[in-house]
Write a protein that holds these residues in place. Structure first.
Motif, mmCIF file in Angstrom:
data_model
loop_
_atom_site.group_PDB
_atom_site.id
_atom_site.type_symbol
_atom_site.label_atom_id
_atom_site.label_comp_id
_atom_site.label_asym_id
_atom_site.label_seq_id
_atom_site.Cartn_x
_atom_site.Cartn_y
_atom_site.Cartn_z
ATOM 1 N N TYR A 68 3.166 -6.404 5.838
ATOM 2 C CA TYR A 68 2.338 -7.595 5.659
ATOM 3 C C TYR A 68 3.139 -8.896 5.669
ATOM 4 O O TYR A 68 2.555 -9.975 5.688
ATOM 5 C CB TYR A 68 1.526 -7.489 4.370
ATOM 6 C CG TYR A 68 2.327 -7.620 3.087
ATOM 7 C CD1 TYR A 68 2.329 -8.812 2.363
ATOM 8 C CD2 TYR A 68 3.089 -6.568 2.595
ATOM 9 C CE1 TYR A 68 3.049 -8.953 1.191
ATOM 10 C CE2 TYR A 68 3.812 -6.692 1.421
ATOM 11 C CZ TYR A 68 3.793 -7.880 0.721
ATOM 12 O OH TYR A 68 4.511 -8.000 -0.440
ATOM 13 N N GLU A 97 0.428 -11.549 6.836
ATOM 14 C CA GLU A 97 -0.922 -11.035 7.003
ATOM 15 C C GLU A 97 -1.765 -11.570 5.840
ATOM 16 O O GLU A 97 -1.708 -11.053 4.724
ATOM 17 C CB GLU A 97 -0.926 -9.509 7.017
ATOM 18 C CG GLU A 97 -2.263 -8.907 7.409
ATOM 19 C CD GLU A 97 -2.241 -7.391 7.450
ATOM 20 O OE1 GLU A 97 -3.203 -6.813 7.983
ATOM 21 O OE2 GLU A 97 -1.265 -6.789 6.957
ATOM 22 N N ASP A 137 1.824 -0.312 4.840
ATOM 23 C CA ASP A 137 1.276 -1.430 5.604
ATOM 24 C C ASP A 137 2.225 -2.619 5.564
ATOM 25 O O ASP A 137 2.482 -3.190 4.501
ATOM 26 C CB ASP A 137 -0.094 -1.818 5.008
ATOM 27 C CG ASP A 137 -0.683 -3.047 5.670
ATOM 28 O OD1 ASP A 137 -0.463 -3.232 6.884
ATOM 29 O OD2 ASP A 137 -1.354 -3.840 4.973
ATOM 30 N N ASN A 154 -5.296 -12.007 5.577
ATOM 31 C CA ASN A 154 -6.384 -11.057 5.356
ATOM 32 C C ASN A 154 -6.080 -9.844 6.217
ATOM 33 O O ASN A 154 -5.404 -9.954 7.233
ATOM 34 C CB ASN A 154 -7.737 -11.661 5.747
ATOM 35 C CG ASN A 154 -8.093 -12.865 4.893
ATOM 36 O OD1 ASN A 154 -8.025 -12.800 3.671
ATOM 37 N ND2 ASN A 154 -8.439 -13.969 5.542
ATOM 38 N N ARG A 155 -6.555 -8.701 5.811
ATOM 39 C CA ARG A 155 -6.189 -7.483 6.524
ATOM 40 C C ARG A 155 -6.489 -7.638 8.017
ATOM 41 O O ARG A 155 -7.632 -7.815 8.438
ATOM 42 C CB ARG A 155 -6.926 -6.276 5.935
ATOM 43 C CG ARG A 155 -6.628 -6.042 4.451
ATOM 44 C CD ARG A 155 -5.116 -5.893 4.185
ATOM 45 N NE ARG A 155 -4.797 -5.970 2.770
ATOM 46 C CZ ARG A 155 -4.524 -4.893 2.025
ATOM 47 N NH1 ARG A 155 -4.549 -3.686 2.537
ATOM 48 N NH2 ARG A 155 -4.215 -5.038 0.760
ATOM 49 N N GLY A 156 -5.437 -7.599 8.814
ATOM 50 C CA GLY A 156 -5.576 -7.738 10.257
ATOM 51 C C GLY A 156 -5.440 -9.154 10.761
ATOM 52 O O GLY A 156 -5.309 -9.368 11.970
ATOM 53 N N ASP A 162 0.840 -1.205 0.000
ATOM 54 C CA ASP A 162 0.000 0.000 0.000
ATOM 55 C C ASP A 162 0.867 1.244 0.000
ATOM 56 O O ASP A 162 0.758 2.109 0.874
ATOM 57 C CB ASP A 162 -0.957 0.008 1.206
ATOM 58 C CG ASP A 162 -1.998 -1.101 1.129
ATOM 59 O OD1 ASP A 162 -2.241 -1.603 0.022
ATOM 60 O OD2 ASP A 162 -2.542 -1.473 2.184
#
Length: 208
Positions: free
Chosen positions: A50, A78, A48, A80-82, A44
């Protein structure tokens, strides 16, 4: 080649990533070497994180330019986001390296990874080609290509990723080396095509 790769990284309409690598290495004996390496990947437009990879690496020089490799990888991804998933892998391999006239130092690596625990035995094949060429003074050009093949049968196509690195390395002191460069990564898409990731890379390496 470095300029072309960095230009592609800067002008690609997709996401621009940042990959940061830190390393420490030491010689246990004249033949035995130990290193740790930490890599963080940011997507991003570098905002972010990941992927986090942590390597513990051992190598033994058996002569003739041949090294035996043993490594342990802890990766946090990561998915899925989070949502984060942890992966642990053992790595076994062999490397061969030689100084070639005009070209520089060539290094060929064969590495096999298996997950811990591993439902299918040997899981990934990651051969790698490195070329390091001295340019001027303490500056060197480092080129590397790493295809990745899935041996587990979990993907419809075994050849699922390729990474190309081009990095300028600067030996600041006898113990400290820093680098900046570009990475282009191809990931196999579900339709059989390829998705491309471009990244700015920095490297900091200390030896003792």
């Amino acid at each position: 080649m470095l300029a072309a790769l960095l230009t592609a990284t800067a002008t690609n309409a997709g996401d621009l990533q940042y990959w940061s690598t830190w390393g420490l290495s030491t010689s246990l004996t004249d033949r035995d070497h130990l290193a740790v390496r930490s890599t963080a990947l940011f997507r991003d437009d570098m905002r972010d994180d990941y992927v986090h990879d942590e390597y513990l690496m051992y190598s033994r020089d058996v002569g003739g330019g041949v090294l035996l490799l043993g490594q342990f990888l802890f990766a946090a991804v990561e998915t899925n986001r989070g949502q984060w998933a942890a992966v642990r892998c053992g790595i076994a391999g062999v490397a061969w390296q030689r100084d070639l006239p005009l070209l520089g130092r060539l290094r060929l690596e064969e590495r096999i990874l298996w997950r811990i625990p591993s439902p299918s035995g040997w899981d990934h094949h990651r051969p790698r080609l490195h070329l390091t060429r001295k340019l001027a003074g303490p500056v060197s050009l480092y080129l590397s290509n790493e295809p990745r093949l899935d041996l587990s049968g979990e993907r419809p196509r075994a050849f699922y990723r390729n990474r190309l690195f081009a990095t300028l390395m600067w030996s600041v002191t006898r113990r400290l080396t820093v680098g900046v460069g570009g990475v282009r990564q191809w990931d196999r898409a579900p339709d059989g095509g390829w998705n491309v990731v471009n990244a700015l890379q920095t490297v900091v390496s200390l030896s003792f």
